[in-house]
Design an enzyme around this catalytic site. Structure first.
Site, mmCIF file in Angstrom:
data_model
loop_
_atom_site.group_PDB
_atom_site.id
_atom_site.type_symbol
_atom_site.label_atom_id
_atom_site.label_comp_id
_atom_site.label_asym_id
_atom_site.label_seq_id
_atom_site.Cartn_x
_atom_site.Cartn_y
_atom_site.Cartn_z
ATOM 1 N N LYS A 111 37.629 50.200 38.901
ATOM 2 C CA LYS A 111 39.066 49.999 39.147
ATOM 3 C C LYS A 111 39.591 51.321 38.827
ATOM 4 O O LYS A 111 39.056 52.280 38.130
ATOM 5 C CB LYS A 111 39.704 49.151 37.956
ATOM 6 C CG LYS A 111 40.915 48.434 38.218
ATOM 7 C CD LYS A 111 40.827 47.507 39.169
ATOM 8 C CE LYS A 111 42.100 46.592 39.417
ATOM 9 N NZ LYS A 111 41.627 45.352 39.914
ATOM 10 N N TYR A 229 52.899 33.418 47.267
ATOM 11 C CA TYR A 229 53.491 32.939 48.515
ATOM 12 C C TYR A 229 52.095 32.222 49.590
ATOM 13 O O TYR A 229 52.390 31.236 49.877
ATOM 14 C CB TYR A 229 54.181 34.174 49.612
ATOM 15 C CG TYR A 229 53.982 33.590 51.189
ATOM 16 C CD1 TYR A 229 54.886 32.470 51.385
ATOM 17 C CD2 TYR A 229 53.661 34.493 52.220
ATOM 18 C CE1 TYR A 229 54.859 31.996 52.839
ATOM 19 C CE2 TYR A 229 53.806 33.969 53.339
ATOM 20 C CZ TYR A 229 54.314 32.759 53.730
ATOM 21 O OH TYR A 229 54.427 32.475 55.167
HETATM 22 N N1 GLU Z 1 42.452 44.366 43.387
HETATM 23 C C1 GLU Z 1 41.806 43.216 44.116
HETATM 24 C C2 GLU Z 1 41.152 42.662 42.760
HETATM 25 O O1 GLU Z 1 41.583 42.788 41.747
HETATM 26 C C3 GLU Z 1 40.812 43.479 45.152
HETATM 27 C C4 GLU Z 1 39.763 44.452 44.732
HETATM 28 C C5 GLU Z 1 38.937 44.975 46.195
HETATM 29 O O2 GLU Z 1 39.306 44.546 46.920
HETATM 30 O O3 GLU Z 1 37.965 45.710 46.072
HETATM 31 O O4 GLU Z 1 40.255 41.662 42.802
#
Ligand code: GLU
Length: 425
Positions: A111, A229
């Site tokens: 992340k 949504y």
């Molecule tokens: N940010 C999204 C999540 O928390 C997607 C992460 C991604 O597609 O790599 O799952």
């Protein structure tokens, strides 16, 4: 997808470590395994100087946490938020390890986050910031190493700038270095609906187990961004009745049901769902959480269901579209009441599942159609939800343990097995 969390974002790491500890104990694994899983493999801090429009230079800071790569390249989004801390990014990267393992994807967890309020930047400044982050990070990412994607307050345009910066630095067109790109640059439009659609599918599968079906079940959705949504839209299409929705300005209620698309049009035009005139009445976000509905979908921010309001939550089923909307204390109260909580790492996996389809598509020259992508997503979400439900009932006393424990146990055991096979444990 959300507004600023009010609480200390570092607490998320403490909570994540607690859930991991519980899963490790339930699986009968030792302290050594817990330690091996807890620490991220690598955390990169990036200093990002940006020449602002007024000529001054402002320095921003960002991180990429690469938590675990036993199952494959690190995968997870990048968020832009003024409250971002290194600890929060580490916690979210850990959550991605479990989310990806549980989803059956060939990915580890990662992340990224930059401490910034993107709404205060001009488009040029935002582009410079995004390119600057990749300049600091490019040696540590790649289509077979670490694959970022959008998260809170980042979007396909930002992904396009990042991909382009990666190309400028490496000289190679690696479309698969990042997902959530615009369609013209190898993205899939289905990614826009992916999280919300996945949430609806997970809700439908659990509703089948609980009530024999989702038709006629009443739903309240907190948060009307992308995830909220589309969750409302697809639940409505599946025959559920969306009686309440809200955004950061407040909510609306209608016992006969709301039309999610009409509400969305009003929000687009006026800035909030509260201006939808056909609603019976306006409600607050707090009231929405306590409505007498069958299904509650928190799709806004972290920690909205807490020990203060958990007792008043009447929904029998909570489906977590947001990351971390239920605190540990609240979950304990809800489990005692028999409330079923479909945990975030399962419920909102639609986004990363679609990212995987996009990444595969980039490798095979774009042969996968939007329709096929949606079918893959539906099949994976429904299969994974049923598999988790069965595992939960088979392995645990469901009156004592939330579904989250089962989800972490499934994910952790996969990662542990992969680490053993690799000789890492
Ligand atoms: N940010 C999204 C999540 O928390 C997607 C992460 C991604 O597609 O790599 O799952």
């Amino acid at each position: 997808m959300s507004r600023a969390p009010q609480k200390d974002s570092r607490l998320l790491l403490v909570e994540e470590e607690k859930i991991l500890r519980r899963a490790v104990d339930l699986l009968g694994l030792g302290d050594d395994v817990y330690e091996a899983l807890r620490l991220p493999e690598r955390v990169i801090q990036v200093k990002i100087p940006v020449r602002m429009d007024d000529g001054s230079v402002k320095v921003f800071v960002g991180w990429r946490s690469q938590h675990n790569s036993a199952l494959g390249p690190y995968k997870g989004g990048i968020r832009y938020h003024p409250g971002v801390t290194m600890e929060e990014v580490i916690a979210l990267s850990m959550m991605m390890t479990w989310k990806n393992a549980l989803a059956g994807l060939p990915y580890g967890g990662g992340k990224g986050g930059v401490r910034v309020d993107p709404h205060k930047l001009s488009p040029r400044e935002l582009e410079q910031l995004s390119r600057g982050f990749i300049r600091g990070l490019y040696k540590y990412i790649g289509p077979d190493h670490d694959i970022p994607a959008p998260d809170v307050y980042t979007n396909p345009q930002i992904m396009a700038w990042m991909m382009d910066e990666y190309y400028r630095l490496t000289g190679i067109h690696h479309f698969g270095v990042i997902t959530g790109k615009p369609k013209l640059l190898g993205g899939l439009e289905t990614r826009i609906i992916a999280t919300g659609f996945g949430v609806a599918v997970a809700a439908r599968e659990v509703a089948k187990k609980m009530w024999g079906g989702i038709e006629g079940r009443t739903v309240a959705v907190q948060g009307y961004g992308n995830a909220g949504y589309y969750a409302a839209k697809f639940l409505h299409e599946m025959g559920a009745v969306i009686v309440a929705v809200s955004d950061s300005r407040g909510g609306i209620y209608s016992s006969k049901g709301l039309d999610p698309d009409e509400v969305k049009q009003v929000k687009n035009k006026t800035g909030s769902v509260i201006y939808y005139e056909k609603a019976e009445r306006k409600i607050t976000n707090e009231e929405l959480l306590e409505l007498d509905v069958d299904i509650l979908v928190p799709a806004a921010i972290e920690d909205v269901i807490t020990q203060e309001n958990a007792d008043k939550v009447k929904a029998k089923l909570i489906v977590e579209a947001a990351n971390g909307p239920t605190t540990a204390e609240a979950e304990e109260i809800l489990v005692k009441k028999g409330t079923v909580i479909v945990p975030d790492i399962l419920a909102n996996a639609g986004g990363v599942i679609m990212s995987h389809v996009e990444w595969m598509n980039n490798r095979i020259g774009g042969l996968i159609t939007e329709e096929q992508a949606k079918d893959i997503l539906e099949e994976k979400m429904s299969h994974n939800t049923r598999a988790l439900w069965d595992y939960w009932h088979r392995e645990l006393d469901t009156s004592k343990h939330p579904m989250r424990d089962a989800a972490y146990m499934m994910a952790v055991s996969k990662v542990v097995e992969a680490m053993k096979l690799r000789g890492l444990l």
